[in-house]
Write a protein that holds these residues in place. Structure first.
Motif, PDB file in Angstrom:
ATOM      1  N   SER B 453     149.271 -30.559 -45.455  1.00 31.58           N
ATOM      2  CA  SER B 453     150.235 -29.691 -46.447  1.00 31.58           C
ATOM      3  C   SER B 453     149.976 -30.058 -47.889  1.00 31.58           C
ATOM      4  CB  SER B 453     151.469 -29.597 -45.887  1.00 31.58           C
ATOM      5  OG  SER B 453     151.610 -28.955 -44.729  1.00 31.58           O
ATOM      6  N   ALA B 454     150.250 -31.409 -48.013  1.00 32.21           N
ATOM      7  CA  ALA B 454     150.156 -31.914 -49.622  1.00 32.21           C
ATOM      8  C   ALA B 454     148.830 -31.627 -50.124  1.00 32.21           C
ATOM      9  CB  ALA B 454     150.543 -33.300 -49.735  1.00 32.21           C
ATOM     10  N   PRO B 455     147.618 -32.103 -49.656  1.00 32.26           N
ATOM     11  CA  PRO B 455     146.394 -31.773 -50.370  1.00 32.26           C
ATOM     12  C   PRO B 455     146.227 -30.255 -50.354  1.00 32.26           C
ATOM     13  CG  PRO B 455     146.112 -33.442 -48.556  1.00 32.26           C
ATOM     14  CD  PRO B 455     147.381 -32.868 -48.496  1.00 32.26           C
ATOM     15  N   LEU B 456     146.582 -29.315 -49.470  1.00 31.46           N
ATOM     16  CA  LEU B 456     146.314 -27.891 -49.659  1.00 31.46           C
ATOM     17  C   LEU B 456     147.195 -27.354 -50.581  1.00 31.46           C
ATOM     18  CD1 LEU B 456     145.727 -27.041 -45.839  1.00 31.46           C
ATOM     19  CD2 LEU B 456     144.109 -27.059 -47.719  1.00 31.46           C
ATOM     20  N   LEU B 457     148.403 -27.890 -50.761  1.00 33.67           N
ATOM     21  CA  LEU B 457     149.196 -27.574 -51.794  1.00 33.67           C
ATOM     22  C   LEU B 457     148.517 -27.691 -53.243  1.00 33.67           C
ATOM     23  CD1 LEU B 457     151.719 -26.558 -53.021  1.00 33.67           C
ATOM     24  CD2 LEU B 457     152.921 -28.972 -52.952  1.00 33.67           C
ATOM     25  N   ALA B 458     148.003 -28.906 -53.354  1.00 32.33           N
ATOM     26  CA  ALA B 458     147.224 -29.132 -54.585  1.00 32.33           C
ATOM     27  C   ALA B 458     145.868 -28.080 -54.699  1.00 32.33           C
ATOM     28  CB  ALA B 458     146.611 -30.694 -54.330  1.00 32.33           C
ATOM     29  N   ARG B 459     145.471 -27.705 -53.330  1.00 34.03           N
ATOM     30  CA  ARG B 459     144.281 -26.914 -53.659  1.00 34.03           C
ATOM     31  C   ARG B 459     144.646 -25.486 -54.244  1.00 34.03           C
ATOM     32  NH1 ARG B 459     140.620 -23.532 -51.037  1.00 34.03           N
ATOM     33  NH2 ARG B 459     138.514 -24.419 -50.623  1.00 34.03           N
ATOM     34  N   ALA B 460     145.886 -24.957 -53.872  1.00 34.40           N
ATOM     35  CA  ALA B 460     146.543 -23.655 -54.410  1.00 34.40           C
ATOM     36  C   ALA B 460     146.357 -23.688 -56.024  1.00 34.40           C
ATOM     37  CB  ALA B 460     148.024 -23.619 -54.044  1.00 34.40           C
ATOM     38  N   PHE B 461     146.562 -24.961 -56.594  1.00 35.99           N
ATOM     39  CA  PHE B 461     146.297 -24.961 -58.096  1.00 35.99           C
ATOM     40  C   PHE B 461     144.930 -25.123 -58.561  1.00 35.99           C
ATOM     41  CE2 PHE B 461     150.752 -26.406 -56.740  1.00 35.99           C
ATOM     42  CZ  PHE B 461     151.423 -24.984 -57.099  1.00 35.99           C
ATOM     43  N   GLY B 462     144.030 -25.326 -57.726  1.00 38.67           N
ATOM     44  CA  GLY B 462     142.781 -25.659 -58.467  1.00 38.67           C
ATOM     45  C   GLY B 462     142.089 -26.541 -57.801  1.00 38.67           C
ATOM     46  N   LEU B 463     140.616 -26.690 -57.732  1.00 40.19           N
ATOM     47  CA  LEU B 463     140.087 -27.576 -57.002  1.00 40.19           C
ATOM     48  C   LEU B 463     139.820 -28.896 -57.767  1.00 40.19           C
ATOM     49  CD1 LEU B 463     137.943 -27.339 -54.532  1.00 40.19           C
ATOM     50  CD2 LEU B 463     135.970 -26.942 -55.901  1.00 40.19           C
ATOM     51  N   GLY B 464     140.112 -29.122 -58.860  1.00 43.79           N
ATOM     52  CA  GLY B 464     140.112 -30.243 -59.525  1.00 43.79           C
ATOM     53  C   GLY B 464     141.293 -31.249 -59.033  1.00 43.79           C
ATOM     54  N   ILE B 465     142.393 -30.461 -58.978  1.00 42.53           N
ATOM     55  CA  ILE B 465     143.597 -31.357 -58.502  1.00 42.53           C
ATOM     56  C   ILE B 465     143.416 -31.711 -57.051  1.00 42.53           C
ATOM     57  CG2 ILE B 465     145.199 -29.486 -58.306  1.00 42.53           C
ATOM     58  CD1 ILE B 465     147.357 -31.232 -59.441  1.00 42.53           C
ATOM     59  N   PHE B 466     143.072 -30.693 -56.471  1.00 46.79           N
ATOM     60  CA  PHE B 466     142.813 -30.810 -54.776  1.00 46.79           C
ATOM     61  C   PHE B 466     141.898 -32.215 -54.755  1.00 46.79           C
ATOM     62  CE2 PHE B 466     139.750 -30.084 -51.182  1.00 46.79           C
ATOM     63  CZ  PHE B 466     140.685 -30.316 -50.431  1.00 46.79           C
ATOM     64  N   ALA B 467     140.805 -32.327 -55.362  1.00 46.56           N
ATOM     65  CA  ALA B 467     139.901 -33.108 -55.060  1.00 46.56           C
ATOM     66  C   ALA B 467     140.344 -34.700 -55.566  1.00 46.56           C
ATOM     67  CB  ALA B 467     138.624 -33.089 -56.199  1.00 46.56           C
TER      68      ALA B 467
END
Lengths: 97, 638
Positions: B453-467
């Motif tokens: 959930s936490a990494p995918l939450l980051a992914r919702a805001f862009g690939l950079g922050i997800f990575a």
């Protein structure tokens, strides 16, 4: 029979004060934590009562975390102050000698 | 959902791993002595040690597990944050300074400082190894879970990458490199979690939480007529009813449209069928996600508010931390439950929507059965209390946390570093509620893997922050596993080989023994990680806390504060705590259902969390055995 420590223990004149303060601090914190658990178990509906835009559960939960941080800072303040007092006193004694 | 390997994510991940390994190699040049290897030379600054404490403690369970639990169960996940942080009060006020004064390299050092007893050393070392192993397994499972969405590699490869990286980190420079890895990871985790929460608040809430590149799936309903005792009739004639499944209180209906089979949940009250999601395990075919292969992308991420302030559709715009919670409290959250169905030879997991009042999401009770009005039994409530006791008492008894007190030069530094840890960890745990609630309402939950959930939450805001967040999550695991392996290698090299077996080892030989142990423990951890692939991360960590609280804490507290404690009392206490906690876990209803695959009702025990029994038992054993073995009022050794 009693055995000594395997490490060299430095003398700490504030030890008793810090131990007592630590126990008082934990004795203050435990009832708050226990109260949180007991309210959860005994009266879960009470946790839903509104406090502004939040509720009792959120305020109580946040409160425990913030209380822990505040207690930690207070504990360090008093322990550091006591250590400095003893250091100053030791320095005075050295100068006098 | 379908995870595709992203080049940016791979690049940042590889950079993180190489940077961590470089730091280890660079520090390794200085760590030649046993003190350097097992305690980082004892000269780490308290500020660095405090952040490293946070890096050590905030494991996969904290970052991935708690955020995932909050995303699925709301406030009940946050209870772990409260319990984990509360445990630091025992560590700070009771254990920190005295332990620093008594110990040298390991937890056993401190416990045995007053006795010089081989029995105490042996039991404390075994306890260290058992607790560390129970803690290692979920970290390795977390690593495997993370690697697939991050760089598209299989679970087992994730476990192997973490295992090999950690072996390199620990085998090169032990606690010195581990400290700096944990420091960097702890700092990054705090900074980027804060950034992520601010991003969540700035984006506000919406009943249709579209992501940057993904439109949120609009789950539909079908009007039906419920025929008493004779199934349902659908108004839309393009659908054909294939089969109905009545399971417990729910009814699921299999429909066919243009030869595509779907399963719907009957909402009798509103006379409608509600769209579900399914994972179908076929005996002679691939696993199907909503009726098709996973990479087709039909299996949607979920989690949203169906109404905000009574309005739908609606969106709020930027929110402050209080109004963010307030809007959720006054809204309706669509959570998801699951039900297994057997259809011929197919095993189908049906995920269905559960509209839940925001008020219920923000109070305890969705995961833990504690409210008698909702069917909680006395055993359920005792179970909950037992878990909260374990979380509170377990922290100060975790060997990999305790050894961090030896990396600073004096007791005052031990205290100050603990305070930095409490502040950092406390702030992080406040953020976990927002991370979880963000995931719960932003349409990012992967129903097959709540830990993401936490990494995918980051992914919702862009690939950079997800990575970056994913790489930090991975380094989170590296940092914690490194600490656990250092604790284990100290238990073997220093406690068992040097003190228990009394092998005459030079400093270099001790370091060598520590390195070999680190490699062995690393390989064992990899094997166990792969073996326990299906286990829930937070559940396993709960076990580790219960065992640590039962086996170690009574001995630590009584050695520090009761002069009547004897070596035999300590040995008996650790043994009874360890055996009773392990025994109660192995015979518990949860273990029967989740590990043995048996009905939980076949367990001989009413509760699954052992601490409420095993901790007092360990304390009582220590007191009784100590009283029985005191000689002339003095401490004794076996």
């Amino acid at each position: 029979m009693e055995h000594g420590s395997p490490v060299d223990l430095e003398e700490d004149k504030s030890e008793k004060y810090k131990t007592t303060l630590g126990l008082k601090m934990v004795a203050f914190f435990i009832p708050v934590y226990l109260a949180f658990i007991l309210v959860c178990v005994i009266s879960p509906t009470f946790m839903a009562k509104d406090i502004g835009s939040l509720n009792v559960a959120i305020v109580f939960g946040f409160g425990i975390i913030i209380l822990a941080i505040i207690q930690a800072l207070i504990y360090n303040y008093f322990c550091s102050r006591k250590e400095k007092e003893h250091e100053a006193s030791a320095r005075k004694t050295e100068v006098a000698e | 959902m379908n995870y595709a390997a992203e080049p940016l994510a791979i690049a940042i991940f590889v950079f993180f791993v190489i940077a961590v390994l470089f730091i280890s190699w660079w520090i390794a040049r200085k760590a030649k002595s046993a003190s350097g290897y097992f305690a980082a030379g004892g000269n780490i600054h308290w500020g660095v040690n405090g952040v490293a404490f946070a890096g050590d403690y905030l494991s996969a369970a904290s970052f991935l597990g708690i955020a995932g639990l909050v995303a699925v169960y709301g406030f009940d996940g946050f209870l772990y944050s409260i319990g984990f942080l509360a445990g630091w009060m025992v560590a700070l006020f009771v254990v920190a300074e005295p332990l620093k004064k008594l110990g040298k390299y390991t937890f056993a050092d401190a416990i045995d400082a007053k006795f010089e007893s081989r029995g105490v050393i042996l039991t404390a070392a075994i306890s260290t190894l058992v607790v560390s192993m129970f803690y290692l397994i979920p970290q390795m499972v977390g690593a495997g879970t993370l690697i697939t969405p991050l760089i598209g590699l299989p679970f087992e490869v994730g476990v192997l990458i973490v295992g090999c990286a950690v072996i390199l980190i620990v085998a090169t420079a032990g606690m010195a490199s581990t400290t700096w890895v944990q420091f960097i990871k702890g700092g990054l985790l705090l900074v980027f979690s804060t950034v992520l929460v601010i991003t969540v608040l700035v984006n506000g809430l919406s009943t249709s939480p579209d992501q940057k590149d993904i439109t949120y799936h609009d789950f539909v309903t079908l009007e039906v007529t419920v025929n008493a005792g004779d199934g349902v009739t659908i108004a839309d004639s393009s659908y054909e009813v294939v089969k109905e499944f009545g399971i417990e209180d729910a009814t699921f209906v299999k429909l066919s449209k243009e030869n595509i089979k779907t399963i719907w949940k009957l909402d009798e009250e509103n006379s409608q069928l509600v769209e579900t999601q399914t994972v179908t395990r076929q005996t002679d075919g691939p696993v199907l996600y909503n009726g098709d292969a996973k990479d087709v992308g039909l299996f949607y991420q979920v989690g949203h508010l169906s109404e905000i302030d009574g309005n739908s559709p609606a969106e709020t715009g930027p929110l402050d931390p209080f109004s963010f919670i307030g809007k959720i409290k006054d809204g309706t959250v669509i959570r998801w439950g699951s039900q297994k169905i057997t259809d011929g030879t197919d095993e189908i997991t049906v995920y269905y929507q559960i509209p839940t009042s925001g008020k219920d999401v923000l109070i305890p009770g969705l995961k833990f059965a504690i409210d008698p009005a909702r069917g909680a039994t006395p055993a359920d409530r005792v179970n909950f209390v037992s878990l909260m006791i374990a979380l509170f008492l377990g922290t100060a008894a975790l060997p990999h946390i305790l050894i961090r007190y030896y990396t600073v030069p004096n007791a005052a530094y031990a205290r100050k570093s603990t305070i930095v840890a409490v502040v950092g960890i406390g702030l992080f745990y406040l953020l976990t509620l927002y991370l979880g609630l963000g995931a719960m309402t932003k349409g990012v939950i992967d129903l097959t893997n709540g830990n993401m959930s936490a990494p995918l939450l980051a992914r919702a805001f862009g690939l950079g922050i997800f990575a970056v967040i994913s790489a930090i999550a991975f380094s989170t695991i590296l940092g914690t596993v490194s600490g656990l392996i250092v604790a284990s290698s100290g238990a073997v090299a220093s406690d068992l080989m040097q003190k228990f077996i009394k092998m005459n080892m030079s400093e270099n030989q001790m370091v060598k023994a520590g390195r070999i142990t680190a490699i062995l423990v690393g390989f064992i951890a990899m094997g166990l990680g792969i073996l326990f692939k299906q286990m829930n991360v937070s559940y396993l960590v709960g076990w580790a806390f219960s065992i640590a609280a039962s086996a170690n804490l009574p001995a630590i507290v009584m050695v520090l504060f009761w002069k009547g404690t004897t070596a035999k009392g300590v040995v008996a206490s650790i043994t009874v705590g360890l055996v009773s906690a392990l025994g109660l876990i192995l015979l518990s209803p949860d273990t029967f259902s989740q590990v043995y695959g048996l009905p939980s009702s076949s367990s001989p025990l009413p509760i699954s969390q052992p601490a409420i029994v095993s901790v007092p038992l360990s304390f009582i054993t220590l007191v009784i055995v100590s009283l029985l073995t005191r000689k002339n009022g003095k401490r004794t050794r076996p």
